[in-house]
Design a protein around this motif. Structure first.
Motif, PDB file in Angstrom:
ATOM      1  N   ALA A 187       0.831  -1.207   0.000  1.00  0.00           N
ATOM      2  CA  ALA A 187       0.000   0.000   0.000  1.00  0.00           C
ATOM      3  C   ALA A 187       0.866   1.259   0.000  1.00  0.00           C
ATOM      4  CB  ALA A 187      -0.927  -0.006   1.213  1.00  0.00           C
ATOM      5  N   ALA A 188       1.958   1.256   0.785  1.00  0.00           N
ATOM      6  CA  ALA A 188       2.859   2.411   0.820  1.00  0.00           C
ATOM      7  C   ALA A 188       3.520   2.629  -0.537  1.00  0.00           C
ATOM      8  CB  ALA A 188       3.916   2.202   1.903  1.00  0.00           C
ATOM      9  N   LEU A 189       3.887   1.525  -1.187  1.00  0.00           N
ATOM     10  CA  LEU A 189       4.514   1.597  -2.512  1.00  0.00           C
ATOM     11  C   LEU A 189       3.572   2.261  -3.510  1.00  0.00           C
ATOM     12  CD1 LEU A 189       7.109   0.435  -3.995  1.00  0.00           C
ATOM     13  CD2 LEU A 189       5.638  -1.468  -4.665  1.00  0.00           C
ATOM     14  N   ARG A 190       2.307   1.851  -3.500  1.00  0.00           N
ATOM     15  CA  ARG A 190       1.331   2.415  -4.425  1.00  0.00           C
ATOM     16  C   ARG A 190       1.017   3.866  -4.055  1.00  0.00           C
ATOM     17  NH1 ARG A 190      -1.856  -0.821  -7.372  1.00  0.00           N
ATOM     18  NH2 ARG A 190      -3.814   0.142  -6.713  1.00  0.00           N
ATOM     19  N   GLN A 191       1.067   4.182  -2.769  1.00  0.00           N
ATOM     20  CA  GLN A 191       0.830   5.559  -2.337  1.00  0.00           C
ATOM     21  C   GLN A 191       1.906   6.493  -2.875  1.00  0.00           C
ATOM     22  OE1 GLN A 191      -0.018   6.170   1.901  1.00  0.00           O
ATOM     23  NE2 GLN A 191       1.377   7.913   1.907  1.00  0.00           N
ATOM     24  N   VAL A 192       3.146   6.017  -2.895  1.00  0.00           N
ATOM     25  CA  VAL A 192       4.269   6.864  -3.314  1.00  0.00           C
ATOM     26  C   VAL A 192       4.462   6.836  -4.830  1.00  0.00           C
ATOM     27  CG1 VAL A 192       6.771   7.182  -3.148  1.00  0.00           C
ATOM     28  CG2 VAL A 192       5.441   6.626  -1.102  1.00  0.00           C
ATOM     29  N   LEU A 193       4.413   5.635  -5.440  1.00  0.00           N
ATOM     30  CA  LEU A 193       4.730   5.503  -6.862  1.00  0.00           C
ATOM     31  C   LEU A 193       3.509   5.525  -7.770  1.00  0.00           C
ATOM     32  CD1 LEU A 193       7.493   2.727  -6.797  1.00  0.00           C
ATOM     33  CD2 LEU A 193       7.782   5.202  -6.715  1.00  0.00           C
ATOM     34  N   GLY A 194       2.327   5.299  -7.215  1.00  0.00           N
ATOM     35  CA  GLY A 194       1.122   5.282  -8.038  1.00  0.00           C
ATOM     36  C   GLY A 194       0.606   3.874  -8.244  1.00  0.00           C
ATOM     37  N   PRO A 195      -0.576   3.737  -8.832  1.00  0.00           N
ATOM     38  CA  PRO A 195      -1.248   2.433  -8.928  1.00  0.00           C
ATOM     39  C   PRO A 195      -0.583   1.421  -9.846  1.00  0.00           C
ATOM     40  CG  PRO A 195      -2.461   4.116 -10.149  1.00  0.00           C
ATOM     41  CD  PRO A 195      -1.403   4.834  -9.382  1.00  0.00           C
ATOM     42  N   THR A 196       0.351   1.849 -10.703  1.00  0.00           N
ATOM     43  CA  THR A 196       0.999   0.868 -11.587  1.00  0.00           C
ATOM     44  C   THR A 196       2.044   0.038 -10.854  1.00  0.00           C
ATOM     45  OG1 THR A 196       2.676   2.468 -12.295  1.00  0.00           O
ATOM     46  CG2 THR A 196       0.647   2.326 -13.599  1.00  0.00           C
ATOM     47  N   ALA A 197       2.448   0.471  -9.661  1.00  0.00           N
ATOM     48  CA  ALA A 197       3.415  -0.293  -8.872  1.00  0.00           C
ATOM     49  C   ALA A 197       2.673  -1.411  -8.146  1.00  0.00           C
ATOM     50  CB  ALA A 197       4.135   0.609  -7.881  1.00  0.00           C
ATOM     51  N   LEU A 198       2.199  -2.371  -8.916  1.00  0.00           N
ATOM     52  CA  LEU A 198       1.341  -3.431  -8.400  1.00  0.00           C
ATOM     53  C   LEU A 198       2.168  -4.675  -8.112  1.00  0.00           C
ATOM     54  CD1 LEU A 198      -1.727  -4.027  -7.938  1.00  0.00           C
ATOM     55  CD2 LEU A 198      -1.729  -5.059 -10.212  1.00  0.00           C
ATOM     56  N   GLN A 199       1.974  -5.228  -6.936  1.00  0.00           N
ATOM     57  CA  GLN A 199       2.714  -6.420  -6.548  1.00  0.00           C
ATOM     58  C   GLN A 199       2.566  -7.521  -7.583  1.00  0.00           C
ATOM     59  OE1 GLN A 199       1.735  -8.003  -2.635  1.00  0.00           O
ATOM     60  NE2 GLN A 199       1.920 -10.077  -3.411  1.00  0.00           N
ATOM     61  N   SER A 200       3.699  -8.101  -8.014  1.00  0.00           N
ATOM     62  CA  SER A 200       3.648  -9.223  -8.941  1.00  0.00           C
ATOM     63  C   SER A 200       4.187 -10.491  -8.310  1.00  0.00           C
ATOM     64  CB  SER A 200       4.458  -8.905 -10.203  1.00  0.00           C
ATOM     65  OG  SER A 200       5.818  -8.725  -9.879  1.00  0.00           O
TER      66      SER A 200
ATOM     67  N   GLU B 216       9.361   3.879   2.914  1.00  0.00           N
ATOM     68  CA  GLU B 216       9.536   3.368   4.283  1.00  0.00           C
ATOM     69  C   GLU B 216       8.787   4.233   5.284  1.00  0.00           C
ATOM     70  OE1 GLU B 216      13.395   1.396   6.137  1.00  0.00           O
ATOM     71  OE2 GLU B 216      13.518   3.585   6.213  1.00  0.00           O
ATOM     72  N   GLU B 217       8.829   5.540   5.093  1.00  0.00           N
ATOM     73  CA  GLU B 217       8.126   6.438   6.010  1.00  0.00           C
ATOM     74  C   GLU B 217       6.616   6.256   5.914  1.00  0.00           C
ATOM     75  OE1 GLU B 217       7.643  11.216   7.047  1.00  0.00           O
ATOM     76  OE2 GLU B 217       9.038  10.554   5.494  1.00  0.00           O
ATOM     77  N   ALA B 218       6.082   6.100   4.684  1.00  0.00           N
ATOM     78  CA  ALA B 218       4.645   5.893   4.519  1.00  0.00           C
ATOM     79  C   ALA B 218       4.201   4.611   5.204  1.00  0.00           C
ATOM     80  CB  ALA B 218       4.289   5.850   3.035  1.00  0.00           C
ATOM     81  N   ALA B 219       5.025   3.568   5.118  1.00  0.00           N
ATOM     82  CA  ALA B 219       4.688   2.302   5.776  1.00  0.00           C
ATOM     83  C   ALA B 219       4.682   2.451   7.290  1.00  0.00           C
ATOM     84  CB  ALA B 219       5.672   1.214   5.345  1.00  0.00           C
ATOM     85  N   ASN B 220       5.699   3.099   7.837  1.00  0.00           N
ATOM     86  CA  ASN B 220       5.772   3.219   9.290  1.00  0.00           C
ATOM     87  C   ASN B 220       4.764   4.217   9.847  1.00  0.00           C
ATOM     88  OD1 ASN B 220       8.046   1.481  10.473  1.00  0.00           O
ATOM     89  ND2 ASN B 220       9.006   2.360   8.649  1.00  0.00           N
ATOM     90  N   GLN B 221       4.314   5.162   9.029  1.00  0.00           N
ATOM     91  CA  GLN B 221       3.218   6.035   9.448  1.00  0.00           C
ATOM     92  C   GLN B 221       1.946   5.216   9.668  1.00  0.00           C
ATOM     93  OE1 GLN B 221       2.888   9.121  10.355  1.00  0.00           O
ATOM     94  NE2 GLN B 221       4.893   9.968   9.856  1.00  0.00           N
ATOM     95  N   ALA B 222       1.738   4.211   8.804  1.00  0.00           N
ATOM     96  CA  ALA B 222       0.575   3.338   8.972  1.00  0.00           C
ATOM     97  C   ALA B 222       0.677   2.557  10.275  1.00  0.00           C
ATOM     98  CB  ALA B 222       0.465   2.386   7.782  1.00  0.00           C
ATOM     99  N   LEU B 223       1.884   2.104  10.616  1.00  0.00           N
ATOM    100  CA  LEU B 223       2.064   1.383  11.880  1.00  0.00           C
ATOM    101  C   LEU B 223       1.829   2.325  13.057  1.00  0.00           C
ATOM    102  CD1 LEU B 223       5.241  -0.790  11.165  1.00  0.00           C
ATOM    103  CD2 LEU B 223       2.923  -1.018  10.313  1.00  0.00           C
ATOM    104  N   ARG B 224       2.304   3.549  12.942  1.00  0.00           N
ATOM    105  CA  ARG B 224       2.142   4.519  14.026  1.00  0.00           C
ATOM    106  C   ARG B 224       0.667   4.853  14.245  1.00  0.00           C
ATOM    107  NH1 ARG B 224       4.677  10.672  14.137  1.00  0.00           N
ATOM    108  NH2 ARG B 224       3.983  11.213  16.257  1.00  0.00           N
ATOM    109  N   ARG B 225      -0.106   4.925  13.146  1.00  0.00           N
ATOM    110  CA  ARG B 225      -1.539   5.237  13.270  1.00  0.00           C
ATOM    111  C   ARG B 225      -2.329   4.038  13.782  1.00  0.00           C
ATOM    112  NH1 ARG B 225      -0.794   7.256   8.010  1.00  0.00           N
ATOM    113  NH2 ARG B 225      -2.287   5.749   7.142  1.00  0.00           N
ATOM    114  N   ASP B 226      -1.649   2.900  13.935  1.00  0.00           N
ATOM    115  CA  ASP B 226      -2.280   1.678  14.441  1.00  0.00           C
ATOM    116  C   ASP B 226      -3.551   1.350  13.669  1.00  0.00           C
ATOM    117  OD1 ASP B 226      -2.460  -0.571  16.002  1.00  0.00           O
ATOM    118  OD2 ASP B 226      -3.521   0.429  17.646  1.00  0.00           O
TER     119      ASP B 226
END
Length: 884
Positions: A580-593, A621-631
Motif C-alpha cells: 500500500a505504501a509503494l502504491r501511495q508513493v509511486l502510483g497504482p501501476t506499482a502493483l505487486q507481482s 519506508e516512512e509511509a509504511a511506518n506512518q501506517a504502523l504509528r496510526r495503528d
C-alpha cells in the motif's frame, strides 16, 4: 457479431439455464505440471477428477488459454494461435448427454434476434465415437440430423482422457460447413478447413487404467458420478459469425495486424513471407498483452521466459519487416482496444503493461547487440573447425542472453552453419523437467507419489484446516508417506510426509511461508519442517521424527510455534502495508507481482523501470511506518469475487478463487487485498518496518526486501552501530559522513587515475625497448615476451609493442602471462603484417593447438599449462618464418 457479444451471449445462455458464471482463472496456474492454463477445463480439473467437491452443480465460463507447444507454426498457418478463449459449460454429476447436446444445438442454431448464434442447421455436422450409439440417437432426435451428417470416428478423434488413470469418455464434436470455396465436400473426415470444428462435448462416464496413447489403456468401468466438460472455441465461432477467413481477421486480432502493417509500411496479402511475420506479430502482441495483464513478467525461466520469447519474437518479426524503431507500446495499445470490451483490466492496467513491455523491448535491443557478437564468434569457430554449432552454445545464447532458438538458427544459417537443434532441445527438456520435478516435490511435501495422496484424500476426505483459528489441535495421523509412497512407521531421525485429520499449521501459500512447530504423542515427538497443499483440500506436513516412532493412527498434539506464527503474521501484514505504501508513493501501476514472507522478513516484487532513489525508498519506508504509528485496524471479511472487485480489492494474479473470497483490509480502503494468510489484528503489532535492500530481478522488475518486528529493530541497530564505527574511524560527526566518504572516494579515484597513467608510461617504455630488439625473420619483425602483471597487462603490452614497431615493416607480437597454474597468450599484428597475410587469430590458434580467437589484428587464447609458456613463445619465430 463482435467477439465480446459472442462471449456475452454464451454466458447469458447458460446462466439462464442454472449455470453459475465462473470468472476466467488467471493464465498462470498453480498446477505444477503446467505453466499456463491451456484448456477451458483446467480450473475445474479438481472437480472433474474427484479430487475436490465442486461448489456448484453446473458452471459456465469463458476461460483465457495459452498454448505454445506449436508456437513455431503460429503465423505460418492461419489455424494456430498462442492465445485463445474457450467457452465452456460444465456439469458435476448433474445433467449428462441429452442436456449437453440440446444446449449446444439450441445456442448454435437459435436466430440472432432471439439471442442465439444463428448458424444454419443444414450446414452443421457432428462426430461421435463409433461405440456411442446413445449420442447418435440423441443427435437424430434433438437436432433432426440425418445419419450422413453424424460421422463415427475412432479413439484418436472422439475419445477423451487426461493421459493418466482417471476419468475418460467419448466426445461429440460440432463442425460447420463454410462452403465449397474452402475445400471439397464430404464432411470433417475429408476436410477440416472447410468443415470447421467449433464445439466439443466431452462425456466423462468411464474410468481408465494405466496405459499410453489414445487407446493403449483399459476402461475399468463406469464413474460413480458422470460429468460434462464442453469447449466452444471463441475465436472459431468469431471466424464463422464474422464471415472472415481465419482467426487473424476477427475483430480482436485484425486491428493489431493492420497497425503492424502500417508501422512497417507493408500491405497484408501482398507477399507471403511478410504475411507470416504480420500474423506472428498480431498473435504474439495479443498474447503478450494478456500475459502481462495477468501479472506474468518477462524472465529467463518458466512463465517469464515464455512471455519474453513471445514479446521478442514479435519485435524481431517487426525488424524483419524493416521496422527497427521501438514498436511494442504502439502495438499493445491496438491490442488493448481489441480486448478491453471483454477484459476491462487490460485498459485499467495498461500503463503498467506498456511500461514493462517498453523495458523488455529496450533490453532485447541490447540483447541483440550482445548476443549477436557472441553468436558471430561461435559461428566463426564452428566454420573453422567444421561441423555444427553445438546445442550447448545455442542453449547458452538462450539461457544467458535471451536469444530465441529460431533467431540463432536463422542467423547461423545466414553464415552457412547448421545448429545442433536436437542437443539444444535436450538441454531445454532437462531444464524444464528439473524445474517441474522440483515444483512437484516441493508442492507434495516431499513425496512424489501423487496417487498415494489422492488415495488418502479419497479415503479420508478434506483436511480440517484450522490455521486461522488456533495454534493447537488434537489430531490423528491418517497416513505416513515416503518419497515412493506409504510407509508403515517413521523412526527417530527419519523424515516423512504426514497427513493429519485436522491441523493448525499454515500451509505455504499466497507468499507466506509454512508454519513451524511440533507433533507430540505419548511416546513420540516430531519437528514440523514444511507444510504444503499438494491437492486441493489436502494438507501434508513434512516432519523429522526426533524421539520415538510415529505410526499411522497415532493420536498427536499438533502445536504451531507461537513465536514463529507471530513473526509470520507480522511479516505478512507488513507485506500488505509495504504494498500500500509503494502504491501511495509511486502510483497504482506499482502493483505487486510476487511476494514472499517468513518470520521477521519480507520481499515484494513490482514492475518498475529503473532503480528507486534513496529519497524514494525513504519516502516508501516512512509511509509504511506512518501506517504502523496510526495503528490502523486489520479486518477480515468474506464476500463474493464480484463484490470484492467492486470494493476495489486487489487480487494476486496466480491465485484461483472460489465462490467466496477472503478480503484483508488494513485501514479500510488504504490496503484492501484478497488474501488467505495470517495477519496481526492492528498495524502497530508489526512493530517496525525497515527496508533492507532494493534490486533488479529482471527487465522492468524491481524487488524490495525488508525486516519487521524484532528483526527490523535489530537491522536498524546494526545500521546505527555501523555508522557509529565509521564516524569514529573518520573522526567525523555522523551528519558529515556522506561528505567525508565522498571526499575519500574522489581522492581514491584520483590516485587510481595517476597509477594508471604511470602504468601506461611504463608499458610504453617497455614496449619501445622490446620493439627495438625485435627479431628480423626477413619477412617480418617478431617480438615474443611475457608480461608480469597478468592478462590485462599482456593485452596492454601486446598492443603497445605493435604500435612501437616500424609501420612500414610487417610486425608480429606474442605476449604471454601466467594466471595460477595456467597461462594465456595474446597475439597482435600491425597493418603491414596484415597486408603480408599474417593473422593474429590464426597465429594464436597455431600456438595453442586450435584454442583461442579474436580479430585478425588482436587475438588471445588460454588454458595453456604455465610450464609450457616459454616453449610456446619460442615457437612464434619458426611459425612466422614458415609463413604462418
Amino acid at each position: 457479431m463482435r467477439t465480446a457479444e459472442i462471449r456475452r451471449r454464451y454466458l447469458d445462455f447458460f446462466a439462464e439455464r442454472g449455470h453459475t458464471v465462473v470468472p476466467s482463472a488467471p493464465l498462470p496456474t498453480p498446477d505444477p505440471t503446467l505453466l499456463f492454463v491451456n484448456a477451458g477445463m483446467v480450473p475445474f480439473k479438481p472437480y472433474l477428477t474427484g479430487e475436490a467437491q465442486a461448489p456448484w452443480a453446473r458452471a459456465t465460463s469463458v476461460q483465457k488459454c495459452v498454448r505454445t507447444l506449436d508456437i513455431e507454426e503460429v503465423g505460418r498457418t492461419t489455424r494456430h494461435g498462442s492465445f485463445f478463449q474457450m467457452n465452456g459449460n460444465f456439469s458435476f454429476g448433474d445433467y449428462f448427454k441429452q442436456e449437453a447436446i440440446a444446449f449446444a444445438w439450441e445456442l448454435s442454431t437459435t436466430p440472432v434476434a432471439e439471442g442465439g448464434y444463428g448458424l444454419d442447421p443444414d450446414r452443421i455436422w457432428v462426430t461421435v465415437h463409433y461405440t456411442d450409439d446413445e449420442s447418435r440417437a440423441l443427435w437424430r432426435r434433438i437436432a433432426g440430423l440425418p445419419d450422413d451428417r453424424i460421422v463415427a470416428r475412432g479413439d484418436e478423434d472422439n475419445f477423451w482422457s487426461m493421459g493418466v488413470p482417471g476419468p475418460c469418455g467419448p466426445c461429440s464434436e460440432l463442425y460447420y460447413d463454410r462452403g465449397p470455396a474452402f475445400g471439397p465436400e464430404g464432411g470433417p473426415a475429408v476436410d477440416e478447413d472447410r468443415y470447421t470444428e467449433f464445439w466439443n462435448l466431452v462425456f466423462m462416464q468411464y474410468e481408465r487404467g494405466e496405459g499410453t496413447g489414445k487407446s493403449g489403456y483399459p476402461v475399468l468401468g463406469e464413474l460413480p458420478r458422470r460429468n460434462i466438460d464442453t469447449g466452444m472455441g471463441l475465436e472459431r465461432m468469431a471466424t464463422l459469425l464474422q464471415g472472415v477467413d481465419n482467426l487473424y481477421e476477427t475483430d480482436e486480432t485484425r486491428p493489431i495486424l493492420d497497425r503492424a502493417a502500417q508501422l512497417a509500411q507493408v500491405t497484408y496479402g501482398a507477399e507471403a513471407t511478410a504475411d507470416v511475420r504480420l500474423r506472428v506479430v498480431a498473435d504474439h502482441v495479443r498474447t503478450g498483452l494478456m500475459l502481462l495483464a495477468d501479472g506474468t513478467t518477462p524472465g529467463n525461466e518458466g512463465r517469464g521466459y515464455v512471455l519474453r520469447r513471445i514479446l521478442r519474437r514479435a519485435v524481431r518479426a517487426m525488424r524483419q519487416l524493416g521496422c527497427a524503431e521501438p514498436v511494442l507500446v504502439d502495438l499493445l495499445a491496438a491490442a488493448r482496444d481489441c480486448m478491453a470490451p471483454s477484459y476491462p483490466e487490460v485498459a485499467e492496467t495498461y500503463e503498467r503493461i506498456a511500461d514493462q513491455a517498453a523495458g523488455e523491448e529496450e533490453a532485447f535491443r541490447a540483447t541483440l547487440h550482445q548476443g549477436t557478437a557472441v553468436l558471430d564468434t561461435a559461428v566463426a569457430k564452428t566454420r573453422a573447425a567444421g561441423g555444427r554449432l553445438p546445442g550447448a552454445q545455442a542453449f547458452l545464447l538462450h539461457d544467458t542472453y535471451g536469444f530465441p532458438i529460431d533467431l540463432t538458427l536463422e542467423m547461423a544459417a545466414e553464415q552457412g552453419v547448421e545448429v545442433d537443434r536436437d542437443g539444444f532441445t535436450a538441454l531445454m527438456r532437462e531444464q524444464r523437467e528439473r524445474a517441474r520435478a522440483d515444483a512437484r516435490a516441493r508442492k507434495s511435501g516431499g513425496t512424489t507419489d501423487t496417487t498415494a495422496l489422492r488415495a488418502v484424500l479419497d479415503q479420508h476426505g478434506l483436511t480440517d484446516w484450522r490455521a486461522w483459528d488456533t495454534l493447537t489441535t488434537d489430531s490423528r495421523v491418517l497416513a505416513l508417506l515416503g518419497p515412493s509412497g506409504p510407509v508403515p512407521v517413521a523412526r527417530e531421525g527419519e523424515i516423512v510426509s504426514v497427513v493429519l485429520d485436522r491441523t493448525p499449521f499454515y500451509a505455504e501459500s499466497g507468499g507466506q511461508a509454512a508454519d513451524a512447530g511440533l507433533l507430540s504423542g505419548t511416546s513420540v515427538e516430531a519437528e514440523v519442517l514444511d507444510v504444503q497443499w499438494p491437492l486441493p483440500g489436502l494438507v501434508v506436513h513434512k516432519v523429522r521424527v526426533t524421539a520415538g516412532d510415529l505410526t499411522a493412527g497415532d493420536a498427536v498434539h499438533a502445536a504451531v510455534d507461537p513465536e514463529w506464527r507471530l513473526g509470520a503474521r507480522q511479516a505478512h501484514s507488513g507485506t500488505h502495508v509495504l504494498h500500500a505504501a509503494l502504491r501511495q508513493v509511486l502510483g497504482p501501476t506499482a502493483l505487486q507481482s510476487g511476494s514472499y514472507n517468513r518470520p521477521g522478513h519480507l520481499r515484494l516484487d513490482f514492475p518498475w523501470r529503473g532503480a528507486l532513489s534513496s529519497a524514494t525508498r525513504g519516502e516508501i519506508e516512512e509511509a509504511a511506518n506512518q501506517a504502523l504509528r496510526r495503528d490502523l485496524p486489520v479486518d477480515v471479511r468474506w464476500m463474493t469475487l464480484p463484490e470484492a472487485k467492486e470494493l476495489g480489492a486487489l487480487a494476486l494474479f496466480d491465485e484461483t478463487y472460489g465462490d467466496k473470497v477472503r478480503v484483508v483490509e488494513i485501514g479500510g480502503e488504504w490496503s484492501r487485498e484478497l488474501c488467505g494468510g495470517t495477519h496481526v489484528q492492528h498495524a502497530s503489532q508489526i512493530g517496525v518496518l525497515a527496508l533492507t535492500s532494493e534490486s533488479s530481478v529482471g527487465s522492468g522488475m524491481r524487488r524490495l526486501e525488508g525486516a519487521v518486528g524484532l528483526e527490523g529493530v535489530g537491522y536498524l541497530a546494526r545500521e546505527r552501530d555501523l555508522a557509529a564505527r565509521v564516524a569514529e574511524q573518520l573522526q567525523a560527526p555522523r551528519a558529515e559522513l556522506p561528505d567525508r566518504v565522498a571526499g575519500l572516494l574522489d581522492r581514491l579515484k584520483a590516485a587510481d587515475r595517476e597509477n594508471q597513467r604511470l602504468r601506461q608510461q611504463a608499458t610504453i617504455a617497455q614496449a619501445a625497448a622490446l620493439a627495438a630488439r625485435a627479431e628480423d625473420t626477413g619477412t617480418a619483425l617478431v617480438v615474443s615476451t611475457t608480461a608480469a602483471d597478468g592478462p590485462e597487462g599482456a593485452r596492454a603490452l601486446a598492443g603497445a609493442i605493435r604500435d612501437a614497431l616500424p609501420s612500414d615493416r610487417p610486425g608480429v607480437v606474442a605476449v604471454g602471462a601466467e594466471s595460477g597454474d595456467k597461462a594465456l597468450v595474446v597475439t597482435a599484428v600491425n597493418k603491414a603484417a596484415r597486408a603480408a597475410g599474417h593473422d593474429a587469430a590464426v597465429l594464436v590458434r597455431r600456438l595453442l593447438n586450435g584454442k583461442g580467437g579474436g580479430s585478425p589484428e588482436l587475438a588471445q587464447g588460454g588454458g595453456l599449462p604455465a610450464e609450457e609458456l616459454p616453449q610456446t613463445l619460442n615457437s612464434v619465430r619458426p611459425i612466422i618464418m614458415l609463413g604462418q
